[in-house]
Design a protein around this motif. Structure first.
Motif, short mmCIF file in Angstrom:
data_model
loop_
_atom_site.label_atom_id
_atom_site.label_comp_id
_atom_site.label_asym_id
_atom_site.label_seq_id
_atom_site.Cartn_x
_atom_site.Cartn_y
_atom_site.Cartn_z
N ASN A 1 23.00 18.02 -51.40
CA ASN A 1 23.81 17.08 -52.19
C ASN A 1 24.04 15.82 -51.35
O ASN A 1 23.76 15.81 -50.14
CB ASN A 1 25.13 17.71 -52.66
CG ASN A 1 25.98 18.19 -51.51
OD1 ASN A 1 26.40 17.40 -50.68
ND2 ASN A 1 26.22 19.49 -51.44
N ALA A 2 24.56 14.79 -51.98
CA ALA A 2 24.74 13.52 -51.26
C ALA A 2 25.87 13.59 -50.24
O ALA A 2 25.84 12.89 -49.22
CB ALA A 2 25.01 12.39 -52.25
N THR A 3 26.87 14.42 -50.50
CA THR A 3 28.00 14.52 -49.56
C THR A 3 27.49 15.05 -48.22
O THR A 3 27.78 14.47 -47.16
CB THR A 3 29.10 15.44 -50.14
OG1 THR A 3 29.38 15.00 -51.47
CG2 THR A 3 30.36 15.38 -49.32
N THR B 1 35.20 3.91 -54.58
CA THR B 1 34.02 4.77 -54.56
C THR B 1 34.47 6.18 -54.90
O THR B 1 35.68 6.47 -54.89
CB THR B 1 33.32 4.75 -53.19
OG1 THR B 1 32.18 5.61 -53.21
CG2 THR B 1 34.24 5.20 -52.06
N PHE B 2 33.51 7.04 -55.19
CA PHE B 2 33.87 8.45 -55.39
C PHE B 2 34.37 8.98 -54.05
O PHE B 2 33.87 8.60 -52.98
CB PHE B 2 32.65 9.23 -55.87
CG PHE B 2 32.93 10.66 -56.18
CD1 PHE B 2 33.90 11.02 -57.10
CD2 PHE B 2 32.22 11.67 -55.55
CE1 PHE B 2 34.17 12.34 -57.38
CE2 PHE B 2 32.48 13.01 -55.82
CZ PHE B 2 33.45 13.34 -56.75
N ALA C 1 33.92 11.37 -52.32
CA ALA C 1 32.96 12.01 -51.40
C ALA C 1 32.53 11.07 -50.29
O ALA C 1 32.23 11.53 -49.18
CB ALA C 1 31.73 12.49 -52.17
N THR C 2 32.48 9.76 -50.55
CA THR C 2 32.04 8.84 -49.49
C THR C 2 33.03 8.91 -48.33
O THR C 2 32.63 9.03 -47.16
CB THR C 2 31.96 7.39 -50.03
OG1 THR C 2 31.48 7.38 -51.37
CG2 THR C 2 31.08 6.53 -49.14
N VAL D 1 28.60 0.82 -50.68
CA VAL D 1 28.30 1.71 -51.82
C VAL D 1 27.72 0.83 -52.92
O VAL D 1 28.35 -0.15 -53.32
CB VAL D 1 29.59 2.41 -52.32
CG1 VAL D 1 29.27 3.32 -53.51
CG2 VAL D 1 30.27 3.18 -51.20
N ASP E 1 25.70 4.24 -49.40
CA ASP E 1 25.85 5.31 -50.36
C ASP E 1 25.19 4.80 -51.65
O ASP E 1 25.73 3.91 -52.33
CB ASP E 1 27.34 5.61 -50.58
CG ASP E 1 27.58 6.69 -51.62
OD1 ASP E 1 26.69 6.89 -52.48
OD2 ASP E 1 28.66 7.31 -51.60
N ALA F 1 24.40 6.70 -54.22
CA ALA F 1 24.53 7.81 -55.18
C ALA F 1 24.23 7.39 -56.61
O ALA F 1 23.66 8.15 -57.39
CB ALA F 1 25.93 8.41 -55.08
N HIS F 2 24.61 6.15 -56.97
CA HIS F 2 24.43 5.69 -58.36
C HIS F 2 23.11 4.97 -58.58
O HIS F 2 22.85 4.52 -59.69
CB HIS F 2 25.52 4.65 -58.70
CG HIS F 2 26.89 5.20 -58.79
ND1 HIS F 2 27.97 4.46 -59.22
CD2 HIS F 2 27.39 6.42 -58.51
CE1 HIS F 2 29.05 5.19 -59.20
NE2 HIS F 2 28.74 6.38 -58.76
N SER G 1 22.54 10.47 -54.55
CA SER G 1 22.96 11.74 -55.14
C SER G 1 21.98 12.10 -56.25
O SER G 1 21.63 11.25 -57.08
CB SER G 1 24.36 11.64 -55.74
OG SER G 1 24.64 12.82 -56.48
N HIS H 1 22.77 14.66 -58.28
CA HIS H 1 23.64 15.56 -59.05
C HIS H 1 23.30 15.46 -60.54
O HIS H 1 22.81 14.43 -61.02
CB HIS H 1 25.10 15.13 -58.80
CG HIS H 1 26.09 15.97 -59.50
ND1 HIS H 1 26.74 15.56 -60.65
CD2 HIS H 1 26.55 17.21 -59.23
CE1 HIS H 1 27.54 16.52 -61.05
NE2 HIS H 1 27.45 17.53 -60.22
N LYS I 1 23.57 12.38 -62.73
CA LYS I 1 22.96 11.12 -62.31
C LYS I 1 21.72 10.79 -63.15
O LYS I 1 21.16 11.64 -63.83
CB LYS I 1 22.58 11.20 -60.82
CG LYS I 1 23.79 11.41 -59.90
CD LYS I 1 24.75 10.25 -59.98
CE LYS I 1 25.87 10.32 -58.94
NZ LYS I 1 26.92 11.28 -59.24
N GLY J 1 21.80 17.95 -55.69
CA GLY J 1 20.82 17.51 -54.69
C GLY J 1 21.16 16.14 -54.16
O GLY J 1 22.05 15.44 -54.67
C1 LIG Z 1 29.46 6.98 -55.09
C2 LIG Z 1 29.24 8.46 -54.86
N1 LIG Z 1 29.06 8.92 -53.61
C3 LIG Z 1 28.85 10.21 -53.36
C4 LIG Z 1 28.80 11.15 -54.37
C5 LIG Z 1 28.61 12.59 -54.05
O1 LIG Z 1 27.40 13.06 -54.53
P1 LIG Z 1 27.07 14.63 -54.54
O2 LIG Z 1 27.79 15.21 -55.72
O3 LIG Z 1 25.59 14.68 -54.71
O4 LIG Z 1 27.55 15.21 -53.27
C6 LIG Z 1 28.97 10.71 -55.70
C7 LIG Z 1 28.92 11.71 -56.79
O5 LIG Z 1 29.12 11.44 -57.93
C8 LIG Z 1 29.20 9.34 -55.95
O6 LIG Z 1 29.41 8.89 -57.20
#
Ligand SMILES: Cc1ncc(COP(=O)(O)O)c(C=O)c1O
Length: 394
Positions: free
Chosen positions: A78-80, A102-103, A105-106, A148, A174, A176-177, A198, A200, A203, A210
């Motif tokens: 996953n991206a995290t 940002t989400f 997770a960053t 991001v 990041d 992810a998007h 990401s 996920h 997405k 992933g």
């Molecule tokens: C901007 C951003 N960064 C990181 C993530 C984390 O991605 P993942 O769910 O693949 O870990 C997301 C997930 O939506 C995200 O929107």
């Protein structure tokens, strides 16, 4: 503050809401062709190889490196985890500057590996980190800038590179998007020292769960490969601190099957964006966040700003939409600096990010993707219109 006078001053418009109670969600997954996916799963069974850098993972890495026109794609679970591994592989220490918009997770990925997230405000036009506000946040402890690409809109990479090189900082993104988005004639995935996508299920392009770390740096790619596999260089030989960041084969199967249809998904997203653009254009108080890069975006997020003087607040409008089975969402709400553990650890940011705070109060994300049809979009726009317009009191 919205007064009743203000509400009543809104002109009434006749807009019957189309009759349907199908629930419309933000982030419903795009489906790959089922037969193509099944064939790949059959192959996985025949190989009896389910994880640990299997053939499907290797094939997907190869296909993605062609698609993104980048030298290395390292698939992760996953991206995290990808962000955590990337920050370790880059040897980051101390503080890393990133947007709070940002989400979470960053920020979590950095905090989890012992780095201090330093939150920077955003540019209200682009919703990405404001390069004019980065430099004031740099200290002796700063080791990197982590932009991001919010909604797939590229960060101001030239300005960030310029600041980073003057202060000898690493840059990572990041992304992810941002799968499939372009910037300055190149695919995102090629900027900074590395970028993290990401994959996920919600997405544009996904592998159930992933992520992908992309880089043009051979040594960095090698290090990331070691780190995602516990630091194993070869059988029984561990040469790095590592983690389990491996993508299973079934996820790569989804990715390979989905990649075949990505052009169709893009076309549907573009059609949906244009339908929203037309449907929302004459509704007062709401504004579709414009795509400025029509040839270089994945159109995966439909972002709408609600004016402060609208007869309904953003949250009241969301409630009306939810009551109509339209599950629009606030994003990123609240921003990272207002979530735990950050609000307790770093209360200094609570008053420091006015543009971030303002945006978080104004925007909502509307459903799109292959699950959403033009009729659905008519229904959504009609619901927004009828919610924001009221018969003037006689
Ligand atoms: C901007 C951003 N960064 C990181 C993530 C984390 O991605 P993942 O769910 O693949 O870990 C997301 C997930 O939506 C995200 O929107």
């Amino acid at each position: 503050m919205i007064t009743d006078d203000l509400r009543d001053s809104v002109p009434y418009q006749e807009n019957p809401v189309p009759d349907s109670d199908r629930t419309l969600h933000v982030g419903q997954p795009n489906l790959s062709d089922r037969a193509a996916f099944d064939r790949l799963v059959d192959e996985m069974y025949e190989n009896r190889w389910f994880t640990n850098n299997g053939q499907l993972v290797q094939r997907l890495e190869h296909r993605l490196s062609e698609y993104l026109q980048v030298k290395h794609v390292v698939l992760v679970n996953n991206a995290t985890t990808g962000l955590q591994i990337a920050s370790q592989a880059l040897g980051l220490t101390g503080e890393v500057i990133l947007p709070a918009f940002t989400f979470v997770a960053t920020a979590h990925a950095l905090q989890w590996v012992g780095l201090k997230p330093v939150f920077c405000d955003i540019d209200p036009q682009t919703h990405c980190i404001d390069p004019l506000k980065i430099e004031a946040l740099i200290t002796e402890q700063t080791s990197a800038i982590a932009g991001v690409h919010v909604w797939g809109r590229p960060c101001p990479t030239d300005a960030i590179d310029e600041i980073a090189s003057r202060h000898n900082l690493a840059t990572l993104y990041d992304a992810a998007h941002a799968f499939g988005c372009r910037h300055q004639g190149r695919m995102l995935g090629n900027f900074g020292q590395c970028e993290v996508f990401s994959l996920h299920a919600t997405k544009f392009f996904h592998t159930f769960e992933g992520g992908a770390v992309t880089t043009n740096d051979d040594a960095l790619a090698e290090k990331i490969r070691l780190m995602k596999n516990f630091g194993f260089e070869s059988m029984d030989r561990v040469v790095e601190l590592g983690i389990n960041g491996k993508m299973p084969e079934v996820c790569a199967a989804m990715g390979l099957a989905s990649l075949e249809q990505l052009d169709d998904v893009l076309e549907i997203n573009r059609r949906n964006y244009l339908a929203y653009d037309a449907g929302l254009s004459d509704i007062p108080y709401v504004h579709l966040h414009p795509q400025t890069n029509l040839e270089g975006t994945n159109f995966h997020y439909i972002v709408v700003e609600v004016d402060d003087d609208a007869p309904l607040s953003r949250d009241e409008l969301l409630k009306r939409l939810h009551d109509s089975q339209i599950l629009a969402r606030r994003y990123f709400f609240p921003a990272c600096h207002r979530m735990e553990p950050y609000r307790t650890l770093y209360p200094e940011y609570l008053d420091a990010l006015p543009e971030t705070d303002r945006l978080c109060q104004r925007i909502m994300i509307l459903p799109t993707g292959t699950a959403i049809s033009p009729d659905d979009i008519s229904r959504i726009c009609a619901t927004i219109r009828s919610s924001l317009t009221r018969r003037k009191a006689a």
